[in-house]
Design an enzyme around this catalytic site. Structure first.
Site, PDB file in Angstrom:
ATOM      1  N   GLU A  26      -0.538  -0.495   3.035  1.00 15.18           N
ATOM      2  CA  GLU A  26       0.131  -1.653   2.472  1.00 15.18           C
ATOM      3  C   GLU A  26      -0.614  -3.020   3.035  1.00 15.18           C
ATOM      4  O   GLU A  26      -0.947  -3.168   4.109  1.00 15.18           O
ATOM      5  CB  GLU A  26       1.785  -1.822   3.039  1.00 15.18           C
ATOM      6  CG  GLU A  26       2.537  -0.737   2.904  1.00 15.18           C
ATOM      7  CD  GLU A  26       2.815  -0.776   1.261  1.00 15.18           C
ATOM      8  OE1 GLU A  26       2.700  -1.720   0.752  1.00 15.18           O
ATOM      9  OE2 GLU A  26       3.277   0.259   0.494  1.00 15.18           O
ATOM     10  N   SER A  27      -0.933  -3.741   1.951  1.00 17.00           N
ATOM     11  CA  SER A  27      -1.837  -4.847   2.136  1.00 17.00           C
ATOM     12  C   SER A  27      -1.596  -6.015   3.125  1.00 17.00           C
ATOM     13  O   SER A  27      -2.380  -6.228   4.094  1.00 17.00           O
ATOM     14  CB  SER A  27      -2.292  -5.417   0.867  1.00 17.00           C
ATOM     15  OG  SER A  27      -1.261  -6.254   0.392  1.00 17.00           O
ATOM     16  N   CYS A  39      -9.204  -3.149  -7.381  1.00 17.68           N
ATOM     17  CA  CYS A  39      -7.723  -3.592  -6.935  1.00 17.68           C
ATOM     18  C   CYS A  39      -7.660  -4.768  -6.342  1.00 17.68           C
ATOM     19  O   CYS A  39      -8.263  -5.211  -5.218  1.00 17.68           O
ATOM     20  CB  CYS A  39      -7.076  -2.555  -6.068  1.00 17.68           C
ATOM     21  SG  CYS A  39      -5.340  -2.763  -5.563  1.00 17.68           S
TER      22      CYS A  39
END
Length: 1516
Positions: free
Chosen positions: A1349-1350, A1297
């Site tokens: 959440e990156s 991802c």
């Protein structure tokens, strides 16, 4: 508070006069009543004992008088009055001395004004208590007048039909009017007097209940109101005889109605006083009275400061009447300030004058008022501060007035102030006042453990005088001040001239100081006992008790003083409060001397010798003791006087030292007993006759008789040694002789008694007591000592005297040397434990316990076994020993009597289940040897249960051993679950049969196929005897069939080596309700697998049969929305039509679907299709389905593809050429693609290991390629291997991802320690879902809490690890915000365009997305300042773009993307990012990534990002 006028201290409340409640005033009947000739009048009423109105008046008086009492402490602010019962004709005091008609009325003044010569305040008085009394007792704010309303007697007619007599009715009305006119005149007269004073008048008319129903009552009341001039607001009430409770309600309502007029009355007074104050502040201070004769010498008038004090005090009182405490406090403070100014000048207030004394009283009263008002508001510190300030100021004033600390007047005033505060606080504590808890701040400790210095403590604000204490503290201060007052008075009494010259001396002689001191100390003592919550307060309570006793002594009440001393000394001794015990004993001794109690004198002198501080004091006390002994005889001749110094200071320091802590039976234990005098006490004159040393039971005491040393050198040695040899047992016939020793001790001298002792029985040995006997004349005094006691100034150190010439001591290192333990010789016992580790779960694991008697004695053996609680989660365990089963302790397992050289064996079984891990067993082997044991005692009760009296006859030992047994799994199971949708048609929405209990509908649930793979996990071989699936069907799931259902006898009977596996497959039919699926409810597995097995022993034998059960996994169906199921045969014949069915199901809970079907044909297809090519289905309601059929005619042989069927949901879409609602199947309408699932490969798989109640089989999404590599590869795999160790920060990631790679790059750039955990997004673990219910990656677990959440995670790493560099965000606020803007641009512009290009299926879509991507990337390229976005430093903007830059080759190969078209140096920027070490270290191999992105290229991916791009939404 009796020292001050009560008027100056009482809490003021509105005053109400109540008149007319005198029973003699109110008539009970009237005689002038007309009589009607046609009617018979009842006879005149005769007085009765229970007249209702007389009873009403009596109860009214009680109720009104009980409302509010005058009190000093009354913080409640209720609408209540101080009610005063007065006469009906009461007169108010005159406002001025002349009548209003006198021409001089306007210039006249009040009788209490300083301007009136006849006033007690003339000419310069401030305020008098009579002024307060005038407004609290002589002038009301409200006047309530009770009157009886005239009522004619009732007329009894002969018949109800008789008509009223007109003449009688007329005469009755005239009489009522006449009586009402008289009543109105009386009210009007009272109204005139109240109006002159502005007082509210209220009239209460008493009438019978019959009168209340009379129709003429309203008109009569109106007439009375008008005639008397009463106003309309709360001026007229009617009351009839009612109960007492109703009278209370009436009193309450009356006060509520009249409270506002009362407040207005006092407000008008305040305004009038304020106007006067303003006039006086502008007028000249000198004022000649107009009544003074001409030419007379005018007295000095009141100065402006005095007028200000007078008026401020009045306004404060009126504000207090109104209940306005804040306003009253301000005026009291202003008055107090002016008073301090007046006291500061002897010209204004000359000392020792009448006005000066009055002003002092007024100042003290105002101070009490201010402190009280502060306490009402819970402002304790302000109240105490003002009180302390008042005392300091007047202390300074007093020195200037010549009545400083050396005078009794000063201390009398100080005591009075403390007492006033104490009484105020005591009254408050009985109401609602609470005292603050004065806990000092936590004090830091030095490394050595010492507390902070005293100066530091003071700096922390711990001064008790600065914190409000309970009343006892201030009673105590008042008592101390009174003691000082008495001392100053006695000092002044001793002077020749000062006594007669001192002001107030005559009055002071009348004061009983000692009684006053006793009263104050007693009150303080009682309050301290009530609030005695800490040790310090407890000691202060005892100190106060001592002061009480001392005061009784000074009062010559010696017997009472002694009783106090006896009680107090007990606690002083117990708490070692020696500094206070010494003066107490001295005073106590003086009391005993006065009473002539010789034995008490002797007892106290002996105790006082132990408390002596130096040589002289000890010698003086010994001389006194000898004088008493020589001059008196004991009351009980022949009996010694016992002086118990157990809790007091001993005469001698005693310390007992045994050489060894324990010995065996029959061995001698050497000991030394040291008797020493403290270095500060000389005991050489004490007549010690003997010292008796008493040992434990069974030994003769050792008696040392005084024998003076003949050798002068030996007599003056500091250490003397006396050897007593072996202590004689009582079993021997002859008692030992007394031993001579020098029993005189000079300061620091020590007598060491050395000897030995032995015992034939086990147990402790020690010295019980040491008796010191004094003998003089006829007196024998016995003073018992305990071993190991010393004076407070001495330090006990256990030392052993090794040499007398020179004197040498050896210090013993043990903590307790004062006793020795005699033990039996230990038993020689050998114990062994045999078992085949490791143990297996669910197995009765045998542990063979072998006990061998290696001793020469017969031993009775018993074993206790304790299974320690395990720290392994979800583990359970128990043990079996001799048919006893327990999860904890098994006691008293008898091995019997074992002869020397003989062994005994028993087997202990350990059973564990749940989870593997170490199990710990404590084994206690108790052996007992009894002196008279026989062979027949094997079945007797174990001697451990015998009583303690037989303990000496029991020889018992205990041997402890701990066994740690590792426990492993025998078998482990892995479930592979595949969910297969049902082909059965959904029941119609209106089908009522679906609500019946016995209906099984699996159209929603389908079938779960569970493959159970059972592996032999044991480190040894296992013999599997059987495998069986035990069905436990429930309302949601049932077992259809299982491969183990067939005849399986003997099929599994074989040895399985470690790692061998055997399998079983079962089919589970699922029948959940729709709402259960939507709520994601778990479906419990309908059964468990039961495996019966045995351990294969090393010699080939078989262990005990064991059974392991594995519960079927908990199932959880996926939530289908809109889905299409394609049913295609696996084979077809050439040129033969083959039916194909497509079922479109709408499983959405509330949304309908508008579905279009498109058959995407290609000339290269191997089929000819007969059926619908392009069309729209009817609207699919929630819970409904539609079926379509085609016939496919094969035209080629081999493996061929079925024509592609495209299903779209166009519920929100509208064709470009038509409006909504116009059907047109020929137009290509864009919408959301619906997944088409081939039912032949409808497998939604999951796995669960060692399934239990908490294991959940969560499905993968449809169409996921099972060949996706499970872990990172290439450079990324090496990075993962470096971060497998456990760390505080856990990073949950999916290797493929790009959003995960953002966080991964940040971690590698900053070098933060982390633990990498791979999360398969389609097989999420339960723990991951527990900490992150959304199931999103990337995520981190930080200190037990989860974040995701990156971009948020990258910024969190910056904040949480500021010491790890480089910093990926600039430190400058503007640059940091600028970076966030371009990160947002990347998220909202670049990444969506990138994915639209990746998923675009038509050339038009791809061209538009490609151009959009070029523009978005170009804007970012313009902002790049150097090699990286921010210049030379790699930053968070670069991190946000790096994962997609590293994947640009996919767009270049499949979508015609060329980064050179972006321009602005984008190609060079991309090259630098892609080759960055942190990017390369977190990127997997290209071929593994290609498998993932092939689905995106075909637009078949089902990730949330792919779905959002297809739907035109923002990527979540």
């Amino acid at each position: 508070m009796n020292s001050y006028p009560a008027e100056l201290l009482v809490q003021l409340a509105p005053v109400m006069f109540v008149a007319g409640l005198d029973p003699a005033v109110l008539p009970t009947s009237t005689s002038n009543t007309p009589q009607s000739p046609g009617q018979s009048q009842s006879p005149p009423p005769t007085p009765t004992k229970h007249d209702p109105f007389q009873s009403l008046i009596a109860r009214l008086r009680d109720v009104l008088q009980s409302q509010r009492k005058a009190a000093i402490w009354a913080p409640e602010r209720t609408r209540s009055f101080q009610m005063i019962l007065v006469d009906r004709n009461v007169r108010f005091p005159p406002r001025k001395l002349v009548s209003p008609e006198d021409p001089a009325y306007s210039t006249a003044h009040s009788p209490l004004s300083p301007l009136t010569p006849s006033s007690p305040l003339y000419p310069d008085g401030l305020i008098a208590p009579i002024w307060i009394r005038k407004h609290t007792a002589l002038l009301p704010s409200v006047f309530v007048l009770f009157l009886r309303l005239f009522e004619p007697p009732p007329v009894h007619t002969r018949s109800p039909l008789d008509t009223p007599d007109p003449d009688y009715e007329r005469e009755k009305a005239e009489e009522e009017r006449r009586r009402d006119a008289e009543l109105s005149a009386e009210v009007a007269a009272r109204k005139k007097t109240t109006n002159e004073r502005g007082i509210k008048l209220t009239v209460v008319l008493l009438a019978s209940r019959r009168m209340l129903d009379d129709p003429s009552l309203d008109s009569r009341l109106t007439f009375i109101r008008r005639q008397s001039g009463l106003d309309s607001r709360a001026a007229l009430f009617v009351l009839s005889p009612v109960s007492t409770s109703e009278l209370h309600d009436f009193a309450r309502s009356l006060q509520d109605a009249l409270y506002e007029p009362a407040v207005e009355y006092y407000t008008l007074h305040s305004k009038r006083v304020r106007r006067k104050r303003n006039r006086h502040s502008q007028a000249v201070s000198s004022y000649n009275s107009p009544l003074a004769p001409v030419g007379a010498a005018s007295a000095r008038p009141l100065r402006p400061e005095g007028w200000t004090v007078r008026y401020e005090y009045k306004m404060a009182c009126f504000a207090e009447f109104r209940g306005e405490d804040e306003v009253a406090l301000k005026h009291y403070q202003d008055a107090y300030t002016k008073l301090m100014i007046m006291f500061g000048s002897t010209a204004i207030l000359p000392p020792r004058t009448k006005r000066w004394a009055e002003a002092k009283v007024l100042a003290d009263a105002i101070n009490a008022k201010i402190s009280k008002l502060y306490l009402y508001n819970r402002e304790h510190s302000l109240a105490l501060s003002h009180h302390n300030s008042h005392m300091r100021r007047f202390a300074d004033f007093s020195r200037g007035w010549g009545i400083g600390e050396e005078t009794f007047e000063y201390w009398s005033w100080m005591a009075r102030q403390h007492r006033v505060l104490a009484e105020l606080l005591e009254q408050g504590s009985q109401s609602s006042l609470t005292f603050p808890t004065n806990t000092p701040p936590s004090r830091s400790m030095s490394p050595a453990g010492t507390s902070v210095e005293l100066d530091t403590v003071r700096a922390l604000g711990l001064n008790p005088s600065h914190a409000l204490q309970h009343p006892g503290h201030y009673y105590y201060m008042a008592a101390r001040c009174t003691e000082s007052r008495r001392e100053r008075f006695l000092a002044s009494e001793g002077t020749s001239q000062g006594a007669s010259a001192a002001p107030g001396y005559t009055n002071e002689k009348k004061v009983d100081h000692l009684s006053l001191i006793l009263e104050l100390y007693t009150k303080s003592y009682e309050v301290f006992k009530k609030y005695n919550s800490t040790t310090s307060q407890g000691r202060l309570t005892l100190w106060i008790a001592y002061r009480i006793a001392h005061t009784y002594y000074e009062s010559e009440k010696f017997d009472v003083a002694i009783r106090f001393f006896e009680r107090i000394a007990k606690t002083y001794r117990r708490e070692k409060w020696n500094d206070m015990l010494r003066p107490l004993l001295s005073t106590w001794y003086s009391c005993a001397q006065k009473l002539g109690d010789v034995e008490l004198m002797v007892t106290l002198l002996v105790e006082m010798i132990g408390h002596a501080q130096d040589h002289d004091e000890s010698k003086s006390l010994q001389d006194d003791l000898l004088a008493v002994l020589n001059s008196s005889v004991p009351s009980s001749a022949g009996e010694p006087l016992v002086v118990d110094l157990k809790e007091s200071e001993p005469l001698l320091d005693t310390i007992l030292v045994f050489w060894t802590p324990e010995v065996r039976v029959g061995e001698e234990a050497a000991f030394q007993l040291s008797l020493a005098a403290p270095t500060s006490i000389d005991l050489s004159a004490l007549p010690v006759a003997s010292v008796t040393i008493t040992f434990s039971n069974g030994y003769y005491p050792v008696v040392l008789r005084h024998s003076p040393s003949t050798d002068d050198e030996a007599a003056y040695q500091n250490v003397r040694l006396v050897k007593i040899g072996k202590v004689t047992s009582e079993d021997e016939d002859e008692e030992p002789e007394e031993i001579g020793a020098d029993l005189r001790w000079r300061p620091g001298e020590r007598l060491v008694v050395s000897g030995s002792i032995s015992s034939a029985a086990p147990g402790p040995l020690t010295v019980v007591s040491i008796g010191v006997v004094l003998a003089q004349s006829d007196w024998v005094i016995e003073i018992p000592h305990e071993p190991g006691v010393s004076h407070g100034i001495s330090t006990l150190v256990p030392r052993w005297l090794t040499s007398i010439h020179p004197i040498r001591f050896l210090q013993r290192g043990r903590n307790d040397c004062s006793s020795v333990v005699v033990r039996h010789h230990p038993h020689e016992l050998a114990a062994s434990f045999s078992h085949q580790a490791p143990a297996l779960l669910d197995e009765e694991y045998p542990i063979i316990i072998d006990v061998t008697n290696m001793d020469e004695r017969h031993l009775d053996i018993a074993v206790d076994v304790l299974l320690q609680p395990t720290e392994v989660d979800e583990a359970s365990q128990y043990i079996i020993f001799d048919d006893q089963r327990s999860s904890g302790l098994i006691k008293g397992i008898r091995f019997g009597m074992i002869a020397p050289g003989v062994s005994a064996t028993k087997t202990l079984y350990l059973v564990g289940s749940g989870a593997p891990g170490d199990r710990m067993i404590d084994v206690s082997i108790q052996s007992t040897s009894v002196q008279a044991v026989t062979k027949d005692d094997d079945n007797a009760e174990h001697p451990r249960s015998s009583t303690s009296s037989a303990h000496a006859a029991v020889d018992a030992c205990e041997k402890l051993q701990t066994i740690v047994i590792p426990m492993s799994r025998a078998l482990s199971v892995t479930y592979d679950v595949a969910y297969k949708r049902s082909k059965n048609a959904m029941p119609p929405l209106a089908d009522l049969s679906t609500v019946e209990d016995d209906v099984w509908d699996d159209s929603y649930g389908g079938v779960a196929i569970i493959a159970a793979r059972i592996e032999c996990s044991a480190p040894c071989a296992l013999l599997i005897e059987s495998l069986k699936l035990r069905r436990q069907d429930n309302s949601l799931a049932k077992v259809l069939d299982s491969s183990s259902d067939e005849e399986s006898d003997g099929i599994f009977l074989d040895e399985y080596l470690p790692g061998d596996e055997f399998c079983d497959v079962s089919r589970i039919s699922l029948s959940p309700q729709e709402e259960q699926v939507l709520a994601e409810e778990k479906i419990p597995g309908p059964g468990d697998y039961e495996v019966v097995w045995r351990r294969v022993l090393p010699g080939g034998g078989r262990g005990r049969q064991s059974t392991t059960r594995f519960a079927l996994p908990t199932l959880m169906l996926p939530r289908d929305g809109l889905i299409a199921l394609l049913d295609v045969p696996s084979t077809a014949k050439l040129h033969v039509p083959t039916p194909v069915q497509l079922t479109v199901r709408n499983r959405h809970p509330f949304r309908s679907a508008n579905v279009t079907i498109t058959l995407d044909l290609d000339p290269s297809d191997a089929f000819i299709v007969a059926g619908l090519r392009n069309g729209r289905l009817p609207i699919l309601l929630p819970g409904s389905e539609e079926r379509l059929s085609w016939n496919l005619i094969p035209v080629e042989c081999g493996h061929v593809k079925v024509p592609r069927i495209k299903v779209m949901d166009v519920r929100h879409a509208t064709p470009p050429s038509q409006g909504a609602g116009v059907p047109n199947t020929d137009v290509d309408v864009e919408g959301e693609v619906i997944m088409v699932v081939d039912v032949r490969a409808d497998w939604r798989t999951t796995s669960a290991q060692n399934a239990g109640e908490n294991s959940v089989a969560i499905t993968q999404q449809d169409g996921v390629n099972e060949n996706i590599h499970p872990t990172a590869t290439g450079n990324a795999a090496k990075t993962v291997a470096e971060h497998e160790a456990k760390q505080d920060l856990v990073f949950y990631s999916g290797w493929f991802c790009p959003f995960n790679q953002r966080v991964w790059i940040s971690l590698e750039e900053k070098g933060i320690p982390y633990q990498y955990k791979e999360v398969n997004p389609y097989k999420k673990e339960k723990h991951f879902l527990d900490i992150n219910p959304k199931g999103l990656v990337p995520a981190i677990e930080y200190q037990g809490k989860a974040l995701y959440e990156s971009v948020i995670l990258c910024e969190f790493l910056e904040d949480a690890y500021p010491d790890y560099k480089p910093h990926l965000l600039p430190t400058d606020p503007f640059e940091r915000a600028h970076a966030r803007l371009w990160i947002d641009h990347t998220t909202k512009a670049i990444i969506p365009a990138w994915h639209r290009l990746l998923q675009g299926q038509t050339k038009e879509q791809q061209d538009a997305a490609r151009q959009e991507l070029y523009v978005a990337q170009g804007k970012l390229a313009q902002q790049v300042k150097g090699p990286y976005f921010a210049g030379e430093e790699f930053g968070l903007v670069d991190v946000a773009n790096a994962p997609w830059v590293a994947r640009e080759y996919i767009l270049a190969e499949h979508r015609g993307y060329d980064n050179a078209q972006v321009g602005n140096g984008w190609s060079e920027y991309v090259e630098r990012l892609a080759t960055r070490e942190s990017v390369a270290k977190t990127t997997s191999e290209v071929d593994k990534l290609q498998v993932i992105y092939d689905r995106y290229l075909r637009d078949e991916a089902q990730s949330e990002a792919a779905k959002a791009i297809r739907a035109g939404r923002v990527i979540p």
